[in-house]
Scaffold this motif. Structure first.
Motif, mmCIF file in Angstrom:
data_model
loop_
_atom_site.group_PDB
_atom_site.id
_atom_site.type_symbol
_atom_site.label_atom_id
_atom_site.label_comp_id
_atom_site.label_asym_id
_atom_site.label_seq_id
_atom_site.Cartn_x
_atom_site.Cartn_y
_atom_site.Cartn_z
ATOM 1 N N THR A 45 0.820 -1.217 0.000
ATOM 2 C CA THR A 45 0.000 0.000 0.000
ATOM 3 C C THR A 45 0.855 1.268 0.000
ATOM 4 O O THR A 45 0.317 2.352 -0.180
ATOM 5 N N THR A 66 -1.439 -6.921 -1.423
ATOM 6 C CA THR A 66 -2.433 -6.409 -0.473
ATOM 7 C C THR A 66 -3.823 -6.649 -1.055
ATOM 8 O O THR A 66 -3.964 -6.873 -2.262
ATOM 9 N N ASN A 91 -5.543 -11.564 3.602
ATOM 10 C CA ASN A 91 -5.458 -11.371 5.053
ATOM 11 C C ASN A 91 -6.818 -11.258 5.722
ATOM 12 O O ASN A 91 -6.918 -10.792 6.859
ATOM 13 N N GLY A 253 -4.490 -6.778 9.468
ATOM 14 C CA GLY A 253 -4.338 -7.941 8.580
ATOM 15 C C GLY A 253 -2.969 -8.585 8.661
ATOM 16 O O GLY A 253 -2.629 -9.446 7.842
ATOM 17 N N ARG A 322 5.070 -1.022 11.962
ATOM 18 C CA ARG A 322 4.542 -1.933 10.938
ATOM 19 C C ARG A 322 5.676 -2.767 10.348
ATOM 20 O O ARG A 322 5.563 -3.965 10.151
#
Ligand SMILES: O=C(O)[C@H](O)[C@H](O)COP(=O)(O)O
Length: 331
Positions: A45, A66, A91, A253, A322
């Motif tokens: 993303t 994604t 996810n 996710g 992240r």
């Protein structure tokens, strides 16, 4: 063949080298100059794929590891002959795990309370399915599916769901300038429709809920917010973060299995588009299930307050949290 891949996509290294020259690059270093002579991009993303990056390049395929595709200008890619593939459903169980874990740990009782699911696609349908398995009354809102004539569930309006549910969770894509656009789908008016004490979860895209309006609403103390996706990521609103009951850095996710599925799907996109074969050994396959899902298993598998504490401690390190995330196992 030359492939540029985001270096934060796990489990990817070494799998395509027999058929391509692969460069692993940090998302902020993926530039127009770099992609000029590439045949394919494998992104997450964090790479905006449109004219600014791709104009004049030789890229024929953009594969994103994604589910979401709002970082890709789909119209421009289509008009310019660039194929786009995503990792649909990869996810979804990880997000369902997140949603149910935060609900169960915040006093939501599936045997008594009602859950509203807005967006009944890959993720929303699994969240709802787990709800049904836990004995929960689930209300669903998905105007495009309703219009398309789906009769798999009873589709309600957004206001019906907001009025009736004890918790509402959003699983829509982020869309703008179209029928059923989801940008600021929820603002002050919609938040005021919620029951007192209701829980609102946004693990879809930050912009689906107007964050400024949400902050003002939360200050009245009538509802609880569970926020994983934020407007203006990674520069999130710190006051909103403090007002939220659960605040996490867009990791809903981030399950080990989900990340493996995403990588597998990105590789499959390359294989299919270029007619080659790569190494997918050991990567998780498609999700088929929900069997054996129980409140105990969900709660034991994930504690969202650990991620909340970490974000509150270092909100400026949103991307770092992240990037270093210790992927959890699905229940
Ligand atoms: O769209 C998705 O699949 C999710 O929002 C996903 O969790 C984002 O993952 P990332 O871009 O950080 O790999």
């Amino acid at each position: 063949m030359r492939i540029i891949a985001d270096d934060k996509i796990p489990f990817l290294r070494g799998r395509m080298e027999s058929v391509a020259d692969v460069s692993y690059v940090s998302p902020d270093a993926i530039t127009r100059e770099m992609v000029k002579n590439a045949d394919a991009l494998i992104v997450r993303t964090r790479t905006r794929c449109g004219a600014e990056l791709l104009q004049g390049s030789s890229v024929g395929l953009v594969a994103t590891a994604t589910i979401g595709m709002d970082h890709i200008d789909l119209g421009w890619c289509r008009d310019n002959g660039i194929a786009v593939r995503n990792a649909a459903r990869c996810n979804a169980p990880g997000v369902a795990q997140y949603v149910w874990s935060v609900l169960l740990r915040n006093g939501f009782d599936p045997r008594k309370d009602t859950l509203g699911v807005v967006g009944y696609g890959n993720i929303g349908s699994i969240v709802a399915d787990w709800g049904n398995r836990l004995g929960c009354r689930v209300l669903v809102c998905d105007p495009p599916r309703k219009r398309a004539g789906y009769s798999d569930v009873r589709y309600l309006s957004l206001s019906q769901v907001l009025n009736e549910a004890d918790a509402v969770t959003f699983h829509t894509p982020l869309t703008r300038d179209c029928e059923d656009a989801t940008f600021h789908l929820v603002g002050r008016r919609e938040l005021d429709m919620l029951k007192r004490g209701a829980i609102v979860i946004n693990a879809a895209r930050g912009e689906v809920v107007d964050n400024a309006a949400w902050k003002l609403h939360l200050k009245e103390g009538k509802t609880k917010a569970i926020i994983d996706t934020w407007e203006w990521e990674p520069n999130i609103d710190l006051e909103l973060m403090r007002l939220a009951t659960v605040a996490t850095p867009h990791i809903a996710g981030y399950s080990l299995e989900g990340k493996q599925r995403a990588t597998r799907m990105a590789i499959e996109a390359v294989e299919e588009y270029f007619g080659v074969e790569c190494d997918k050994s050991g990567l998780e396959g498609a999700y088929s299930g929900g069997d054996g899902i129980s409140m105990e298993r969900i709660c034991a598998s994930y504690n969202p307050f650990v991620d909340t504490d970490n974000l509150r401690r270092t909100p400026d390190d949103f991307e770092g949290l992240r990037g270093r995330y210790d992927y959890r196992r699905e229940p």
